[in-house]
Design an enzyme around this catalytic site. Structure first.
Site, PDB file in Angstrom:
ATOM      1  N   TRP B 161       0.807  -1.209   0.000  1.00  0.00           N
ATOM      2  CA  TRP B 161       0.000   0.000   0.000  1.00  0.00           C
ATOM      3  C   TRP B 161       0.844   1.266   0.000  1.00  0.00           C
ATOM      4  O   TRP B 161       0.562   2.206  -0.741  1.00  0.00           O
ATOM      5  CB  TRP B 161      -1.006  -0.018   1.154  1.00  0.00           C
ATOM      6  CG  TRP B 161      -2.065  -1.035   0.871  1.00  0.00           C
ATOM      7  CD1 TRP B 161      -2.189  -2.262   1.435  1.00  0.00           C
ATOM      8  CD2 TRP B 161      -3.090  -0.951  -0.138  1.00  0.00           C
ATOM      9  NE1 TRP B 161      -3.240  -2.947   0.851  1.00  0.00           N
ATOM     10  CE2 TRP B 161      -3.811  -2.177  -0.107  1.00  0.00           C
ATOM     11  CE3 TRP B 161      -3.472   0.023  -1.058  1.00  0.00           C
ATOM     12  CZ2 TRP B 161      -4.887  -2.433  -0.962  1.00  0.00           C
ATOM     13  CZ3 TRP B 161      -4.547  -0.230  -1.909  1.00  0.00           C
ATOM     14  CH2 TRP B 161      -5.239  -1.441  -1.854  1.00  0.00           C
ATOM     15  N   ASP B 233      -1.422   6.728   6.068  1.00  0.00           N
ATOM     16  CA  ASP B 233      -2.536   5.890   5.644  1.00  0.00           C
ATOM     17  C   ASP B 233      -2.822   4.923   6.791  1.00  0.00           C
ATOM     18  O   ASP B 233      -2.013   4.048   7.085  1.00  0.00           O
ATOM     19  CB  ASP B 233      -2.138   5.131   4.378  1.00  0.00           C
ATOM     20  CG  ASP B 233      -3.213   4.154   3.900  1.00  0.00           C
ATOM     21  OD1 ASP B 233      -4.255   4.034   4.565  1.00  0.00           O
ATOM     22  OD2 ASP B 233      -2.996   3.512   2.857  1.00  0.00           O
ATOM     23  N   LYS B 257     -12.427  -1.528   7.059  1.00  0.00           N
ATOM     24  CA  LYS B 257     -11.702  -2.498   7.885  1.00  0.00           C
ATOM     25  C   LYS B 257     -12.301  -2.483   9.305  1.00  0.00           C
ATOM     26  O   LYS B 257     -12.878  -3.443   9.748  1.00  0.00           O
ATOM     27  CB  LYS B 257     -10.221  -2.144   7.964  1.00  0.00           C
ATOM     28  CG  LYS B 257      -9.601  -1.699   6.657  1.00  0.00           C
ATOM     29  CD  LYS B 257      -9.478  -2.802   5.639  1.00  0.00           C
ATOM     30  CE  LYS B 257      -8.702  -2.320   4.417  1.00  0.00           C
ATOM     31  NZ  LYS B 257      -8.524  -3.358   3.416  1.00  0.00           N
TER      32      LYS B 257
END
Lengths: 422, 422
Positions: B161, B233, B257
């Protein structure tokens, strides 16, 4: 209490209609069940979870919601979504919890696409993308994907939304406003022969229905540019009637008017237009990325797509978009007639031939009564009738899911209100 | 059938625990009701709609869902969402149908923001934005809003990511990868003193938890650049533990999530960083637009925001993020211990000090048994244990909403499986 005799058990059979007494007020309530598949209730001895979803009710009156979007949804879609929310068809999880790469969600998004293709008879040379960010994101994505910075694009500006699309495009290409309805307060659609299209334009852009001003294209102009590409923002009349998709290069629409909750944007794009995005295009605005990954490059708005799928099923069950259009025409006719036959008590500023069947703006001759109109209508469970803050007056949005009874109720109220104040 | 004695009537009182027989299999089922407000059932004589939501049940076994996102949600959040889906708190409509500018939805988004501010103790000089498009959209938005095309930015790349964020930034500024864990297969977090930060960097970017590789920052580096800005992030460990927000310029996270369904992206940004977007920034990626309009510039993902709000309430009711962190530590400890004490039958490649409490990747010494492991676990209602396609093996995502019982079950299964195959 025996589950076997409870209303929800009876509800789980297709198309059953049940009557039962609501003990709280002794009134008789009729429940028409949508087409649920029977659900078998299992409780395995080895499973660890022991907390099933309890039977729930929120039995209360439903309002007629004339909001412009998010907007009213079909009642049977809501009931089905509710019945499946905790545990989708025996999967042991909510759709909100599903991996977007799992077989359950793949079946949901594939059926949604397939049903939408059937509804709109979308040719195979078109891709269907389920994206995020609303039509406003597409205002940037479309020129970024279709144009170089030097390309000309023709915009027909018939209201606030096409104006916003025109302004955003200025960042990424050289848009020309070839017609504007602004001087006439956006009450018209141009006649197509008076449009002076640029022969070198990369595409011609229209907004098929202006949500705020209530003007709707009843037919579509033929692009007279080098590519022959017509692009249409159909956010507020998407799936309200049949459309010949093959006349368009791109059709795009936020879902939150006719086909689902907010947070899903649908793009129908001719495949040969994919793959030429400008270098500075954010990856999430690049149609090639989404097309290659079947809208699953990153996590899509899964629950919204699921709900759109339920709406598509519902529209197919109604007989498809021809039938839906008939209902919409009937509703529009009743409401516009009530306005036109009020001897000027109510007025709709839009030119008759291009009045929207989705968003009906109207004013009161005695504008000082408008606040009272809105307030009294709300008391009678007709809500969100206030016009957009930029234009004032009233607006009744009567999308696919607004039942005929809602429009009939509104018209009856309008007549009563007029009689009281004439 | 009398509504007064039905389970849902009993459920509508706060925190009641009811036992009743499920007639379908005669097994005893315990229902613990979440904190519903009592709902009064009305049926006005003048109202036109007569179709209330019928009582519904989907009483079936719930699986333990170890998916990396979308992921398992708190059971009481799902039950509450289900109970309110058809008619939100007597409004006569679903949250999915509400105008985003109506008083009902405004109360929902304001409470969601307020509860999130309480949970994370967000200072008043930070804005909270509810956006769309996932963290991937922020990979473009952050450099577009914070940098000129000539600015340098430092990226620490600890997994897939942060690598994606680094690559997207190349379109909008001059990012430098100042550390990469790639050669060690993304199993480490660098020690902060070994980071060679560029003094002229506009910000330092990290991914606080790598969802695929299972490495998590346990503390955060201090930016040694001209602005002192750290950007993180936090998609996959957002709200899993307390965070000192004041150490960050921007924290961003996809909701799917720990805090809600997919389709909502939360950005927490220090207000002085807003307002300097590059000229080519799409309007939907410009923080100034969203900040000035309280996330309502265009239609936000209303139902997703509503669901996030229910999760925030649930986290507060649990006692806040300190309590949540305790539970997550306990779950992580149990699972990592099971791996480490398996004499190499199970292996976790990640360095012990930076193992993620959210995503636990592991492999089998006998890799040929992995498919069987996943299949047999699924039979015992533990699903989505397959590792990401880019790394293989297994991955158990154990976000906030994964109950301790889920991890205990998994560990018991792992021991059984090992005994069978040792």
């Amino acid at each position: 209490m025996s589950m076997a005799t409870s209303p929800q058990t009876r509800l789980l059979h297709n198309h059953s209609t049940n009557n039962f007494f609501n003990n709280n007020n002794n009134s008789f309530i009729r429940i028409t069940a949508p087409s649920f598949k029977p659900i078998s209730v299992k409780c395995s001895a080895t499973a660890q979870t022991r907390t099933p979803s309890p039977p729930l009710t929120t039995a209360q009156d439903r309002v007629f919601n004339f909001a412009a979007g998010p907007a009213t949804l079909p009642e049977n879609v809501l009931l089905r979504a509710q019945s499946e929310l905790y545990n989708w068809r025996g999967s042991g999880m909510s759709v909100m919890e599903m991996s977007h790469r799992g077989k359950e969600f793949l079946s949901i998004i594939q059926k949604a696409e397939s049903d939408l293709r059937t509804l709109l008879d979308i040719p195979s040379e078109y891709s269907v993308l389920f994206l995020q960010g609303g039509a406003t994101t597409q205002f940037a994505a479309i020129p970024l994907n279709l144009c170089t910075a030097e390309d000309t694009v023709d915009f027909v500006v018939t209201g606030s939304w096409s104006d916003k699309a025109f302004k955003e495009a200025q960042k990424y290409c050289k848009p020309k406003m070839i017609w504007s309805g602004k001087s006439e307060k956006y009450t018209k659609i141009p006649s197509f022969h008076e449009l002076e299209q640029n022969p070198d334009a990369k595409f011609l852009h229209i907004c098929a229905n202006e949500t705020i001003h209530g003007v709707e294209f009843k037919d579509y102009p033929t692009p007279k540019n080098r590519t022959g590409i017509l692009v249409a923002d159909m956010s507020s009349n998407f799936c309200s009637k049949p459309v010949d998709v093959s006349r368009f290069g791109i059709i795009y629409a936020g879902a939150q008017k006719n086909v689902g909750p907010s947070g899903v944007t649908i793009v129908i794009i001719r495949k040969d237009l994919i793959g030429n995005a400008q270098g500075l295009t954010p990856v999430m605005l690049d149609y090639k990325i989404h097309d290659e990954n079947n809208s699953l490059y990153n996590t899509p708005p899964c629950y919204g797509i699921y709900t759109c799928g339920l709406v598509f099923e519902d529209l197919l069950e109604q007989g498809g978009l021809k039938e839906v259009e008939k209902k919409n025409k009937k509703k529009g006719e009743i409401l516009y007639n009530a306005i036109d036959e009020s001897n000027g008590f109510y007025r709709c500023p839009v030119e008759k031939s291009v009045r929207s069947l989705m968003n009906v703006p109207f004013t009161l001759e005695k504008s000082e009564l408008e606040a009272e109109f809105i307030k009294e209508a709300a008391k009678e469970k007709m809500v969100q009738l206030k016009g957009h803050r930029s234009v004032g007056g009233m607006r009744a949005s009567i999308y696919n899911a607004m039942p005929l009874a809602g429009v009939e109720n509104l018209v009856a109220f309008m007549k009563k209100f007029q009689a009281r104040h004439a």
